[in-house]
Design an enzyme around this catalytic site. Structure first.
Site, PDB file in Angstrom:
ATOM      1  N   ASP A   1      -5.443  -1.487   7.895  1.00 13.12           N
ATOM      2  CA  ASP A   1      -5.261  -2.823   7.327  1.00 13.12           C
ATOM      3  C   ASP A   1      -4.516  -3.726   8.320  1.00 13.12           C
ATOM      4  O   ASP A   1      -3.405  -4.187   8.050  1.00 13.12           O
ATOM      5  CB  ASP A   1      -4.463  -2.654   6.015  1.00 13.12           C
ATOM      6  CG  ASP A   1      -4.259  -3.948   5.273  1.00 13.12           C
ATOM      7  OD1 ASP A   1      -5.016  -4.903   5.520  1.00 13.12           O
ATOM      8  OD2 ASP A   1      -3.335  -4.000   4.427  1.00 13.12           O
TER       9      ASP A   1
ATOM     10  N   ASP B   1       1.461   1.791  17.802  1.00 11.36           N
ATOM     11  CA  ASP B   1       0.352   0.853  17.671  1.00 11.36           C
ATOM     12  C   ASP B   1      -0.682   1.482  16.729  1.00 11.36           C
ATOM     13  O   ASP B   1      -1.049   2.655  16.885  1.00 11.36           O
ATOM     14  CB  ASP B   1      -0.272   0.585  19.048  1.00 11.36           C
ATOM     15  CG  ASP B   1      -1.554  -0.198  18.901  1.00 11.36           C
ATOM     16  OD1 ASP B   1      -1.502  -1.336  18.406  1.00 11.36           O
ATOM     17  OD2 ASP B   1      -2.625   0.345  19.231  1.00 11.36           O
ATOM     18  N   GLY B   2      -1.159   0.699  15.778  1.00 10.53           N
ATOM     19  CA  GLY B   2      -2.057   1.229  14.749  1.00 10.53           C
ATOM     20  C   GLY B   2      -3.336   1.832  15.313  1.00 10.53           C
ATOM     21  O   GLY B   2      -3.800   2.882  14.849  1.00 10.53           O
TER      22      GLY B   2
ATOM     23  N   SER C   1       0.820  -1.216   0.000  1.00 11.38           N
ATOM     24  CA  SER C   1       0.000   0.000   0.000  1.00 11.38           C
ATOM     25  C   SER C   1       0.865   1.282   0.000  1.00 11.38           C
ATOM     26  O   SER C   1       0.505   2.263  -0.671  1.00 11.38           O
ATOM     27  CB  SER C   1      -0.986  -0.003   1.164  1.00 11.38           C
ATOM     28  OG  SER C   1      -0.349  -0.373   2.372  1.00 11.38           O
TER      29      SER C   1
HETATM   30  C1  LIG Z   1      -1.859  -6.830   6.310  1.00  8.91           C
HETATM   31  S1  LIG Z   1      -0.289  -6.191   6.685  1.00  8.91           S
HETATM   32  C2  LIG Z   1      -0.251  -4.639   5.884  1.00  8.91           C
HETATM   33  C3  LIG Z   1      -0.184  -4.654   4.410  1.00  8.91           C
HETATM   34  C4  LIG Z   1      -0.114  -3.317   3.744  1.00  8.91           C
HETATM   35  N1  LIG Z   1      -1.120  -2.395   4.270  1.00  8.91           N
HETATM   36  C5  LIG Z   1      -0.316  -3.450   2.248  1.00  8.91           C
HETATM   37  O1  LIG Z   1      -1.459  -3.367   1.782  1.00  8.91           O
HETATM   38  O2  LIG Z   1       0.682  -3.615   1.534  1.00  8.91           O
HETATM   39  C6  LIG Z   1      -0.452  -5.684   8.359  1.00  8.91           C
HETATM   40  C7  LIG Z   1       0.767  -5.033   8.940  1.00  8.91           C
HETATM   41  O3  LIG Z   1       0.442  -4.528  10.225  1.00  8.91           O
HETATM   42  C8  LIG Z   1       1.550  -4.689  11.088  1.00  8.91           C
HETATM   43  N2  LIG Z   1       1.021  -4.673  12.465  1.00  8.91           N
HETATM   44  C9  LIG Z   1       0.539  -5.691  13.202  1.00  8.91           C
HETATM   45  N3  LIG Z   1       0.050  -5.241  14.386  1.00  8.91           N
HETATM   46  C10 LIG Z   1       0.259  -3.892  14.386  1.00  8.91           C
HETATM   47  C11 LIG Z   1      -0.051  -2.868  15.305  1.00  8.91           C
HETATM   48  N4  LIG Z   1      -0.654  -3.123  16.480  1.00  8.91           N
HETATM   49  N5  LIG Z   1       0.232  -1.590  14.959  1.00  8.91           N
HETATM   50  C12 LIG Z   1       0.824  -1.297  13.771  1.00  8.91           C
HETATM   51  N6  LIG Z   1       1.175  -2.239  12.870  1.00  8.91           N
HETATM   52  C13 LIG Z   1       0.872  -3.522  13.164  1.00  8.91           C
HETATM   53  C14 LIG Z   1       2.152  -6.012  10.658  1.00  8.91           C
HETATM   54  O4  LIG Z   1       3.507  -6.083  11.036  1.00  8.91           O
HETATM   55  C15 LIG Z   1       1.955  -5.963   9.143  1.00  8.91           C
HETATM   56  O5  LIG Z   1       3.087  -5.418   8.508  1.00  8.91           O
END
Ligand SMILES: C[S@@+](CC[C@H](N)C(=O)[O-])C[C@H]1O[C@@H](n2cnc3c(N)ncnc32)[C@H](O)[C@@H]1O
Length: 284
Positions: free
Chosen positions: A164, A143-144, A100
């Protein structure tokens, strides 16, 4: 500890569905000269080498982008996404699959901004390397869910938030709508794109119900369901891929219907649905 790594899943059916919608929204933002800002809260690594160990181990991209890359009959909402992929793989061979951040960067103009967030240390380090030297891009390690509220509204008040998560933590199904409602209260005109897995046991319903109960601006949802067939090895019980769009642009619903019908045919044994969770003319 976070164990999900998107490099194993890049270019799979879920990415294709999500990235078609993302490109449509980015294209919409470029229609006006006014600058825009994209906030990508779960950014991953930036882009992915499909010849690398992780992509080759699962070969998930074969059941996603592998089915649509060479298509000559894609409708325009899918073609916009394919055009970006072709620009990023100029010799005609699909070697790198854009994440993304890479798709968003393809649409950025000089005054537009891209704010990326990623919590996983390895992915964050890759992302930092990928984004370096581009002054339009900022990178955070938060944290997201916390960042969804903390980073909104951005200084540039036209734009999009991509949400995502990997849904490794089950409370994300209720945490996402909770924080989304807070973010929408702070930035009502923002567009928000949320990805969710369609799961056999229906856990994703909590997310959809939470959005219906707490969001009072127009909200649209679409799903590609794969029935009992597994679209890839992404998660146990995964039956499809879903998207929620808060404040979708005009005619986005028609574009995603057209895209969904074509993707359902081309990704195999899929069914697509579109639903308004909150119609534009519903009273708050
Ligand atoms: C589905 S992938 C993202 C893919 C990306 N958005 C794309 O479309 O190319 C989810 C990502 O969220 C990260 N992640 C997991 N938990 C998280 C959190 N609490 N806060 C931020 N990032 C997190 C993971 O390491 C992973 O890289």
């Amino acid at each position: 500890m976070l164990s999900y790594q998107h490099s194993y899943h890049a270019g799979g059916p879920a990415d294709v569905h999500k990235h078609v919608a993302l490109c449509l929204l980015l294209e919409h933002l470029t229609k006006k000269e006014k600058p825009f800002c994209v906030i990508d809260l779960y950014a991953g690594e930036g882009d992915y080498n499909l010849a690398g160990h992780a992509a080759q181990k699962t070969q998930e991209y074969e059941s996603g982008i592998g089915h649509v890359w060479g298509a000559s009959d894609a409708p325009s909402p899918v073609q916009s996404y394919l055009d970006v992929l072709h620009r990023l793989n100029p010799n005609g061979e699909l070697r790198r699959y854009p994440g993304s951040p890479s798709l968003a960067r393809a649409y950025l103009r000089d005054d537009d901004r891209l704010i990326l967030n990623e919590l996983h240390s390895t992915a964050f380090a890759e992302l930092g390397r990928w984004a370096r030297k581009d002054a339009r891009i900022g990178v955070h390690k938060r944290d997201g869910l916390e960042a969804m509220v903390g980073l909104t509204p951005p200084q540039i008040r036209r734009g999009l938030v991509l949400i995502d998560p990997s849904y490794e933590i089950k409370t994300e199904y209720t945490g996402v709508p909770e924080k989304l409602a807070e973010a929408v209260r702070k930035w009502r005109e923002g567009i928000y794109l949320v990805w969710y897995p369609v799961l056999k046991e229906g856990r994703h319903r909590a997310l959809i119900d939470g959005v219906i109960a707490s969001i009072d601006v127009p909200t649209f949802a679409c799903e590609l369901s794969f029935g009992a067939a597994k679209p890839g090895g992404e998660m146990p019980g995964l039956r499809g891929t879903g998207l929620i769009v808060v404040n979708p642009p005009w005619q986005f619903d028609d574009a995603m219907s057209e895209a969904g019908a074509w993707l359902a045919k081309n990704l195999g044994r899929a069914k697509h649905t579109t639903t308004w969770l909150k119609r534009p003319d519903d009273k708050p």
